[in-house]
Design a protein around this motif. Structure first.
Motif, PDB file in Angstrom:
ATOM      1  N   LEU A 187       0.824  -1.200   0.000  1.00  0.00           N
ATOM      2  CA  LEU A 187       0.000   0.000   0.000  1.00  0.00           C
ATOM      3  C   LEU A 187       0.862   1.255   0.000  1.00  0.00           C
ATOM      4  CD1 LEU A 187      -2.725  -1.052   2.599  1.00  0.00           C
ATOM      5  CD2 LEU A 187      -2.868  -1.113   0.107  1.00  0.00           C
ATOM      6  N   ARG A 188       0.322   2.328  -0.574  1.00  0.00           N
ATOM      7  CA  ARG A 188       1.040   3.603  -0.610  1.00  0.00           C
ATOM      8  C   ARG A 188       1.036   4.233   0.784  1.00  0.00           C
ATOM      9  NH1 ARG A 188      -1.244   7.252  -5.270  1.00  0.00           N
ATOM     10  NH2 ARG A 188       0.838   8.167  -5.205  1.00  0.00           N
ATOM     11  N   PRO A 189       1.978   5.122   1.056  1.00  0.00           N
ATOM     12  CA  PRO A 189       2.053   5.718   2.396  1.00  0.00           C
ATOM     13  C   PRO A 189       0.856   6.608   2.689  1.00  0.00           C
ATOM     14  CG  PRO A 189       3.584   6.797   0.901  1.00  0.00           C
ATOM     15  CD  PRO A 189       3.062   5.596   0.176  1.00  0.00           C
ATOM     16  N   VAL A 190       0.644   6.847   3.962  1.00  0.00           N
ATOM     17  CA  VAL A 190      -0.428   7.708   4.443  1.00  0.00           C
ATOM     18  C   VAL A 190       0.172   9.051   4.839  1.00  0.00           C
ATOM     19  CG1 VAL A 190      -2.214   7.992   6.200  1.00  0.00           C
ATOM     20  CG2 VAL A 190      -1.746   5.721   5.243  1.00  0.00           C
ATOM     21  N   ILE A 191      -0.456  10.135   4.401  1.00  0.00           N
ATOM     22  CA  ILE A 191       0.034  11.486   4.677  1.00  0.00           C
ATOM     23  C   ILE A 191      -0.881  12.113   5.726  1.00  0.00           C
ATOM     24  CG2 ILE A 191       0.532  13.755   3.691  1.00  0.00           C
ATOM     25  CD1 ILE A 191       0.744  12.251   0.934  1.00  0.00           C
ATOM     26  N   LEU A 192      -0.353  12.344   6.907  1.00  0.00           N
ATOM     27  CA  LEU A 192      -1.117  12.885   8.023  1.00  0.00           C
ATOM     28  C   LEU A 192      -0.735  14.345   8.236  1.00  0.00           C
ATOM     29  CD1 LEU A 192      -0.666   9.939  10.548  1.00  0.00           C
ATOM     30  CD2 LEU A 192      -2.610  10.330   9.014  1.00  0.00           C
ATOM     31  N   VAL A 193      -1.732  15.214   8.251  1.00  0.00           N
ATOM     32  CA  VAL A 193      -1.514  16.641   8.497  1.00  0.00           C
ATOM     33  C   VAL A 193      -2.166  16.986   9.835  1.00  0.00           C
ATOM     34  CG1 VAL A 193      -1.798  18.975   7.615  1.00  0.00           C
ATOM     35  CG2 VAL A 193      -1.617  17.055   6.010  1.00  0.00           C
ATOM     36  N   CYS A 194      -1.384  17.402  10.799  1.00  0.00           N
ATOM     37  CA  CYS A 194      -1.944  17.721  12.113  1.00  0.00           C
ATOM     38  C   CYS A 194      -2.851  18.948  11.991  1.00  0.00           C
ATOM     39  CB  CYS A 194      -0.847  17.987  13.130  1.00  0.00           C
ATOM     40  SG  CYS A 194      -1.488  18.315  14.785  1.00  0.00           S
ATOM     41  N   ALA A 195      -4.116  18.772  12.417  1.00  0.00           N
ATOM     42  CA  ALA A 195      -5.096  19.853  12.359  1.00  0.00           C
ATOM     43  C   ALA A 195      -5.909  19.900  13.652  1.00  0.00           C
ATOM     44  CB  ALA A 195      -6.028  19.649  11.167  1.00  0.00           C
ATOM     45  N   HIS A 196      -5.236  19.585  14.761  1.00  0.00           N
ATOM     46  CA  HIS A 196      -5.906  19.448  16.059  1.00  0.00           C
ATOM     47  C   HIS A 196      -5.998  20.817  16.736  1.00  0.00           C
ATOM     48  CE1 HIS A 196      -6.380  16.565  19.733  1.00  0.00           C
ATOM     49  NE2 HIS A 196      -7.381  17.419  19.633  1.00  0.00           N
ATOM     50  N   GLY A 197      -6.947  21.624  16.265  1.00  0.00           N
ATOM     51  CA  GLY A 197      -7.036  23.003  16.726  1.00  0.00           C
ATOM     52  C   GLY A 197      -7.351  23.154  18.190  1.00  0.00           C
ATOM     53  N   LEU A 198      -8.118  22.233  18.789  1.00  0.00           N
ATOM     54  CA  LEU A 198      -8.429  22.341  20.209  1.00  0.00           C
ATOM     55  C   LEU A 198      -7.191  22.099  21.060  1.00  0.00           C
ATOM     56  CD1 LEU A 198     -10.765  22.932  22.109  1.00  0.00           C
ATOM     57  CD2 LEU A 198     -11.227  20.473  22.230  1.00  0.00           C
ATOM     58  N   HIS A 199      -6.242  21.320  20.529  1.00  0.00           N
ATOM     59  CA  HIS A 199      -4.991  21.106  21.256  1.00  0.00           C
ATOM     60  C   HIS A 199      -4.068  22.301  21.121  1.00  0.00           C
ATOM     61  CE1 HIS A 199      -1.078  19.420  22.358  1.00  0.00           C
ATOM     62  NE2 HIS A 199      -1.746  18.509  23.032  1.00  0.00           N
ATOM     63  N   ASP A 200      -3.981  22.874  19.913  1.00  0.00           N
ATOM     64  CA  ASP A 200      -3.156  24.059  19.697  1.00  0.00           C
ATOM     65  C   ASP A 200      -3.702  24.825  18.500  1.00  0.00           C
ATOM     66  OD1 ASP A 200      -0.197  25.161  20.550  1.00  0.00           O
ATOM     67  OD2 ASP A 200      -0.671  25.589  18.458  1.00  0.00           O
ATOM     68  N   THR A 201      -3.857  26.120  18.663  1.00  0.00           N
ATOM     69  CA  THR A 201      -4.476  26.949  17.623  1.00  0.00           C
ATOM     70  C   THR A 201      -3.713  26.884  16.307  1.00  0.00           C
ATOM     71  OG1 THR A 201      -5.296  28.439  19.335  1.00  0.00           O
ATOM     72  CG2 THR A 201      -5.246  29.278  17.081  1.00  0.00           C
ATOM     73  N   CYS A 202      -2.382  26.890  16.377  1.00  0.00           N
ATOM     74  CA  CYS A 202      -1.585  26.912  15.151  1.00  0.00           C
ATOM     75  C   CYS A 202      -1.779  25.659  14.310  1.00  0.00           C
ATOM     76  CB  CYS A 202      -0.107  27.099  15.489  1.00  0.00           C
ATOM     77  SG  CYS A 202       0.308  28.792  15.988  1.00  0.00           S
ATOM     78  N   CYS A 203      -2.114  24.546  14.961  1.00  0.00           N
ATOM     79  CA  CYS A 203      -2.336  23.314  14.204  1.00  0.00           C
ATOM     80  C   CYS A 203      -3.545  23.450  13.289  1.00  0.00           C
ATOM     81  CB  CYS A 203      -2.510  22.138  15.159  1.00  0.00           C
ATOM     82  SG  CYS A 203      -1.029  21.782  16.128  1.00  0.00           S
ATOM     83  N   ALA A 204      -4.534  24.241  13.719  1.00  0.00           N
ATOM     84  CA  ALA A 204      -5.696  24.485  12.856  1.00  0.00           C
ATOM     85  C   ALA A 204      -5.402  25.583  11.853  1.00  0.00           C
ATOM     86  CB  ALA A 204      -6.909  24.854  13.701  1.00  0.00           C
ATOM     87  N   VAL A 205      -4.828  26.688  12.316  1.00  0.00           N
ATOM     88  CA  VAL A 205      -4.589  27.846  11.450  1.00  0.00           C
ATOM     89  C   VAL A 205      -3.696  27.461  10.269  1.00  0.00           C
ATOM     90  CG1 VAL A 205      -3.499  30.115  11.340  1.00  0.00           C
ATOM     91  CG2 VAL A 205      -4.977  29.536  13.266  1.00  0.00           C
ATOM     92  N   ARG A 206      -2.667  26.677  10.539  1.00  0.00           N
ATOM     93  CA  ARG A 206      -1.722  26.305   9.479  1.00  0.00           C
ATOM     94  C   ARG A 206      -2.003  24.917   8.901  1.00  0.00           C
ATOM     95  NH1 ARG A 206       2.863  29.561   9.096  1.00  0.00           N
ATOM     96  NH2 ARG A 206       3.026  31.197  10.686  1.00  0.00           N
ATOM     97  N   GLY A 207      -2.529  24.013   9.730  1.00  0.00           N
ATOM     98  CA  GLY A 207      -2.730  22.653   9.270  1.00  0.00           C
ATOM     99  C   GLY A 207      -3.918  22.471   8.349  1.00  0.00           C
ATOM    100  N   LEU A 208      -5.033  23.146   8.653  1.00  0.00           N
ATOM    101  CA  LEU A 208      -6.242  22.952   7.857  1.00  0.00           C
ATOM    102  C   LEU A 208      -6.060  23.330   6.383  1.00  0.00           C
ATOM    103  CD1 LEU A 208      -8.947  24.113  10.418  1.00  0.00           C
ATOM    104  CD2 LEU A 208      -8.591  21.794   9.566  1.00  0.00           C
TER     105      LEU A 208
END
Length: 304
Positions: A124-145
């Motif tokens: 199988l091809r690799p999985v690409i995970l982008v952290c978008a956990h905004g409740l844990h840290d705002t920047c993860c949503a602002v930049r990750g989403l």
């Protein structure tokens, strides 16, 4: 900073030029659980699921030293399809294994437990995970989403948003699994280049936080080699002898052709002054940075 100014840890880290090298947490097994509703600050542990099922999965993950991450597709959350789960493993010799399943009821998640013992297929091809956990840290949503949405437009079957992966100040963070490669300091534009290169097995030093199969100083050593000698495949460099001395580490890095066959790398730890490291951090903290002071090829013997 005035009372009206809002602190963003990723902005501060870029202003300070916080180094990425050596910041990937160690790990070789990942459990992915699709959950399309809001994610609690502590991820899977905070979900409103059957307590017995959740305890069994968490115990199995702890025994396997696996990290549990919540995932969802970027963009609109269609609730019509079954939720998926996966176990991904970076095995010995670089074998990359994945096993996927579906869950409709909480109890279905117990399928993860036997999957940890037999983590599946390597085709199988690799999985690409982008952290978008905004409740844990705002920047993860602002930049990750936005980063996740852009990547999903190009690799819709491979890209998922995920819960907290660590290193909030390096948002947007991307983890490619089961390859075990962390990237950080990304945006929608730079992420495309990074993933294009990764999929072609050309890993560059830029934006690379490290390989999860290595310790932080070993990660820093490999990144320094990539920075000096150019991009290379995920397994083109391996770590040999690592010797701890009174000031740092002496690390032997071995390359496969056409790369240099043997390099000696010196790495020293430096602790930063206390500063706010995350958007929600209650107090200032210091961090360890890994400074590569030299990269040498072995001296030829007298007989050569």
């Amino acid at each position: 900073m005035t009372d009206t100014e809002r602190f963003f840890c990723a902005d501060a880290a870029r202003t300070r030029h916080d180094p990425l090298a050596g910041t990937a947490p160690y790990g070789t097994v990942w459990i992915l659980i699709e959950y399309r509703q809001g994610w609690p600050v502590n991820g899977f542990a905070g979900l409103d699921l059957d307590s017995h099922t959740k305890a069994l999965v968490m115990e199995a993950a702890q025994q396997a030293q696996a990290r549990i991450l919540l995932i969802r597709r970027p963009g609109r959350r269609d609730s019509g399809d079954d939720n998926r789960w996966a176990v991904l493993c970076h095995g010995k010799g670089g074998t990359l294994l994945q096993r996927w399943g579906i869950w409709r009821r909480d109890a279905d998640l117990t399928q993860i437990i036997p999957a940890l013992e037999a983590p599946g297929t390597s085709d199988l091809r690799p999985v690409i995970l982008v952290c978008a956990h905004g409740l844990h840290d705002t920047c993860c949503a602002v930049r990750g989403l936005p980063t996740g949405r852009m990547l999903s437009s190009l690799w819709p079957d491979l890209v998922w948003e995920c819960s907290h992966v660590g290193g909030d100040r390096f948002a947007a963070n991307i983890v490619v699994v089961p390859d075990g490669v962390y990237y950080g300091g990304l945006d929608a534009r730079t992420a495309i280049t990074v993933i294009e290169e990764h999929m072609a097995d050309r890993i560059r030093a830029d934006h690379l936080r490290g390989y999860t199969t290595l310790s932080p100083p070993q990660q820093a050593a490999v990144i320094a080699v990539l920075r000096q000698f150019g991009p290379a495949g995920r397994n083109d460099y391996t770590i040999g002898e690592t010797v701890r001395h009174d000031r740092g580490w002496h690390i032997k890095v071995t390359g496969r052709p056409p790369h240099l066959s043997e390099l000696s790398v010196e790495v020293l730890p430096r602790r930063t002054s206390p500063r706010q490291l995350t958007c929600r951090g209650p107090a200032d903290s210091s961090a360890v940075r890994y400074e590569v002071t030299s990269i040498r090829t072995p001296s030829p013997s007298i007989d050569e």
